[in-house]
Write a protein that holds these residues in place. Structure first.
Motif, PDB file in Angstrom:
ATOM      1  N   SER A 108      43.895  37.189  39.390  1.00 42.81           N
ATOM      2  CA  SER A 108      43.306  36.293  38.393  1.00 42.81           C
ATOM      3  C   SER A 108      44.296  35.270  37.848  1.00 42.81           C
ATOM      4  O   SER A 108      43.899  34.269  37.256  1.00 42.81           O
ATOM      5  CB  SER A 108      42.714  37.106  37.237  1.00 42.81           C
ATOM      6  N   TYR A 112      41.448  29.349  41.080  1.00 48.84           N
ATOM      7  CA  TYR A 112      40.240  29.976  41.611  1.00 48.84           C
ATOM      8  C   TYR A 112      40.259  30.125  43.135  1.00 48.84           C
ATOM      9  O   TYR A 112      40.005  31.215  43.662  1.00 48.84           O
ATOM     10  CB  TYR A 112      39.002  29.181  41.189  1.00 48.84           C
ATOM     11  N   THR A 113      40.559  29.060  43.838  1.00 55.41           N
ATOM     12  CA  THR A 113      40.505  29.097  45.299  1.00 55.41           C
ATOM     13  C   THR A 113      41.489  30.119  45.862  1.00 55.41           C
ATOM     14  O   THR A 113      41.168  30.867  46.797  1.00 55.41           O
ATOM     15  CB  THR A 113      40.794  27.707  45.894  1.00 55.41           C
ATOM     16  N   ASN A 115      42.742  32.720  44.178  1.00 55.73           N
ATOM     17  CA  ASN A 115      42.264  34.039  43.749  1.00 55.73           C
ATOM     18  C   ASN A 115      41.214  34.544  44.729  1.00 55.73           C
ATOM     19  O   ASN A 115      41.257  35.695  45.190  1.00 55.73           O
ATOM     20  CB  ASN A 115      41.688  33.936  42.329  1.00 55.73           C
ATOM     21  N   LEU A 137      37.900  37.833  37.425  1.00 52.51           N
ATOM     22  CA  LEU A 137      37.720  36.388  37.296  1.00 52.51           C
ATOM     23  C   LEU A 137      37.722  36.035  35.819  1.00 52.51           C
ATOM     24  O   LEU A 137      37.025  36.659  35.018  1.00 52.51           O
ATOM     25  CB  LEU A 137      36.409  35.939  37.940  1.00 52.51           C
ATOM     26  N   THR A 152      35.156  34.182  31.752  1.00 54.14           N
ATOM     27  CA  THR A 152      34.516  34.147  33.069  1.00 54.14           C
ATOM     28  C   THR A 152      33.301  33.228  33.052  1.00 54.14           C
ATOM     29  O   THR A 152      32.408  33.392  32.220  1.00 54.14           O
ATOM     30  CB  THR A 152      34.090  35.568  33.481  1.00 54.14           C
ATOM     31  N   GLU A 156      30.828  30.345  38.560  1.00 50.37           N
ATOM     32  CA  GLU A 156      31.993  30.705  39.364  1.00 50.37           C
ATOM     33  C   GLU A 156      31.935  32.164  39.770  1.00 50.37           C
ATOM     34  O   GLU A 156      32.303  32.520  40.897  1.00 50.37           O
ATOM     35  CB  GLU A 156      33.288  30.448  38.584  1.00 50.37           C
ATOM     36  N   PHE A 160      32.206  33.741  43.376  1.00 49.53           N
ATOM     37  CA  PHE A 160      33.354  34.608  43.627  1.00 49.53           C
ATOM     38  C   PHE A 160      32.912  35.947  44.204  1.00 49.53           C
ATOM     39  O   PHE A 160      33.501  36.443  45.175  1.00 49.53           O
ATOM     40  CB  PHE A 160      34.127  34.827  42.318  1.00 49.53           C
TER      41      PHE A 160
END
Length: 278
Positions: A108, A112-113, A115, A137, A152, A156, A160
């Protein structure tokens, strides 16, 4: 009884609309206290070993893992072993051989990408070993609970979960790791959206800082696994401090460790009862 799996406990809790309590362990006294508290409540429990706990144990996972497994196998209630907040891939790869049925892989801290990619790779490996895997996340530590972007995002989270293949998701909804006051306020509206939008169990980290009413509302809102660590350390340290203050001449560690273990067991029983409604 035989060692059970985290996946089985979480699945059962989700069906019953309750939550399984997962306690972070550091010493043998932690292990004994968690099992004793769970037995007193008559409910299953998860014993968790974090990457930080492994570092404290001089980088050796097996001594604590073997002790936890032995305690679980002789417990009167179902007990599972979970490897928690793992960032190290070499440590992740010790999970199955050390007796863990599940692992929380924590990427985390990454964008994002990155993770998603790191978690996907961890999931592929874990599933090949028959392990149940939890991702995260949002950010429960670091930034704090209320900084924009720390919580969170439901859209997303959907992407995810679909892209990573995790079996459960730790969500950032207002709790913070290592809180020593129970003053956290959770975002229950966000939790409702996450629970509605996601088809995997949701996990609450940093639960020691969450008041009882907030915890029960979180379980009602869809939290299925509740991680607890600091509350045990507070109970243990407080009991030992009181004992040594009253008897500063004490040198036998069994005397004060017994007090610490009993205090932790009482904390475990209370929280297990709270989360399961027994």
């Amino acid at each position: 009884m035989p060692l059970t799996t985290t996946g089985e406990l979480v699945t059962s809790a989700r069906a019953a609309r309750t939550a399984v309590a997962a306690f972070n362990i550091i010493t043998l006294e932690h292990i004994e206290a968690v099992v004793a508290g769970a037995e007193a409540a008559g409910e299953p429990v998860v014993l968790q070993v974090s990457e930080n706990a492994v570092k404290f144990r001089q980088g050796r996972l097996l001594p604590l893992a073997r002790a936890a497994a032995t305690a679980a196998e002789t417990a009167a209630v179902p007990v599972a072993l979970h490897l928690d907040h793992i960032q190290s891939d070499p440590l992740l790869r010790q999970a199955a051989d050390a007796g863990f049925s599940s692992v929380m892989y924590d990427a985390s801290r990454l964008p994002y990408t990155e993770n998603l990619a790191a978690t996907r790779a961890a999931v592929d490996w874990a599933h090949a070993q028959g392990l149940w895997i939890e991702g995260e996340l949002g950010e429960i530590g670091g930034k704090g609970a209320h900084v924009p972007g720390a919580r969170t995002d439901p859209a997303e989270a959907r992407a995810f979960v679909a892209g990573s293949g995790v079996d459960a998701l730790a969500v950032a909804i207002g709790s913070v790791h290592a809180m020593t006051t129970r003053t956290a306020t959770l975002d229950h509206g966000l939790l409702r959206r996450l629970s509605t939008d996601l088809d995997v169990p949701l996990v609450l980290h940093g639960s020691s800082g969450v008041p009882d009413a907030e915890l029960t509302a979180a379980v009602a809102g869809g939290i299925t696994k509740v991680n607890i660590g600091t509350a045990l350390n507070q109970a243990m340290t407080g009991a030992i401090r009181r004992f040594l203050d009253a008897g500063p001449e004490t040198v036998d560690s069994r005397a004060y460790l017994s007090e610490g273990r009993a205090a932790m067991a009482a904390t475990v029983e209370r929280l297990v009862r709270l989360l399961t409604g027994v």
